[in-house]
Design an enzyme around this catalytic site. Structure first.
Site: not given
Length: 365
Positions: A39, A261
């Site tokens: 998964k 940033y």
């Protein structure tokens, strides 16, 4: 091996290492079958590539989370049957029964629906009862198991193939884990007959706990080279994934220049900065910003500067010579292991590797 010269970021997957890790478990638990958990892109390794690599390894099931993942296993041409690990809602059950996939069972209502679908399609619904021994996520409570098994005995289109549970704190709470194991053993002892499959231990428990009634283990992180608990066997596991990226730009920035940033990093002097083509859009977690994270470039460690952006990170290469755009940096692997990234990001290993996004090509060797 496929050409990576035009990739700005890619994950190299060592399928031989994966098979080696499987062999370690088989040597330690020779009487147990295995469910390989594929998964979440096989823990970041790529579902189809891993499933194809392991399909000839005599694994009992491929563990998936959704019917779409099960369909991908099927469409990859694999013979190994998918097992949907969690509860399935009504519309999914129809597809599960039609395809003969294995599914979890938690309640009489689910069983009734599976039986109706089996009658409709002239098939058996192959189910494993999930016993909730303390996870609190799904399953029948141990005291209600006998009644559920009795109920199933009246449903002709149900094939009760197995029983299982899930340990909630194997790596952190040994005492509670032993209580869960005891609860599971008592529950299984109440069954009128032995079932083909009984499974409790996943990667957190495989090397450290024993449940006498079980005959299968579920392999996630161990298959991919990492055991959550200390064990002498851990040193035998091999790394299966190395994440790479490339230098895209080199610049020298002046003193007092902000990087990334919000200028959470300011240069303290002239600084040679390499921009590298990977960011949180690729799975390099934003949580690694300003944590001392580093990459391994041309034989040297280079600290990440400022915030991780969606597509790029910046690293300090002031101490290095001869760096060129296109040079390859190890982002995660033998020199920058999962454990280091996990610690810096204050998360768990599974979060680190399952975050590698679909835009990062997987290259299998």
């Amino acid at each position: 091996m496929q050409d990576t010269s035009l990739y700005r970021a890619w994950a190299l997957i060592d399928t031989d290492a994966m098979k080696h890790n499987l062999s370690v478990v088989r040597r330690i638990l020779p009487n147990h079958q295995q469910m390989a958990i594929v998964k979440a892109e096989a823990y970041g390794h790529g579902l189809e590539g891993v499933a194809r690599a392991l399909d000839d390894c005599d694994i009992a099931f491929f563990g998936v989370a959704t019917i779409s993942e099960a369909a991908r296993v099927r469409d990859a041409g694999c013979r190994t049957c998918p097992f949907i690990l969690g509860p399935s809602f009504p519309a999914e059950r129809d597809i599960i029964v039609q395809n003969g996939w294995r599914a979890a069972l938690s309640s009489p209502d689910e069983a009734d629906h599976y039986n109706t679908l089996g009658q409709l399609y002239g098939k058996q619904a192959h189910l494993h009862i999930n016993v909730d021994t303390g996870m609190g996520r799904a399953g029948v409570l141990p005291q209600d198991l006998p009644a559920l098994v009795e109920h199933l005995s009246h449903l002709p289109h149900i094939h009760l193939e197995g029983i299982y549970s899930h340990l909630s704190a194997a790596a952190d709470d040994i005492s509670f884990t032993h209580r869960q194991i005891n609860s599971y053993e008592q529950a299984v002892a109440s069954l009128p007959a032995t079932l083909p499959y009984s499974h409790l231990c996943s990667s957190s428990a495989v090397f450290n706990y024993r449940a006498p009634s079980t005959n299968m283990v579920r392999l996630g992180r161990i298959l991919y080279g990492y055991s959550p608990m200390p064990s002498p066997y851990n040193r035998e596991l091999r790394n299966t994934l190395t994440l790479y990226s490339r230098v895209t730009l080199l610049r020298t920035l002046p003193e007092n220049h902000g990087i990334s940033y919000n200028h959470t990093y300011i240069t303290t002097g002239p600084t040679k900065v390499a921009t590298i083509g990977i960011g949180f859009g690729d799975g390099y977690l934003h949580y690694l910003s300003n944590t001392g994270a580093r990459v391994y470039l041309n034989g040297s460690y280079c600290p990440v500067l400022g915030r991780v952006t969606m597509d790029q990170i910046m690293v300090d290469v002031s101490h290095m010579h001869g760096i060129q755009p296109g040079d390859v940096a190890e982002i995660m692997g033998p020199n920058v292991p999962w454990q280091e990234i996990t610690t810096r990001a204050h998360t768990i290993p599974s979060n680190v590797i399952t975050s590698i996004s679909s835009r990062v090509p997987r290259v299998y060797i």
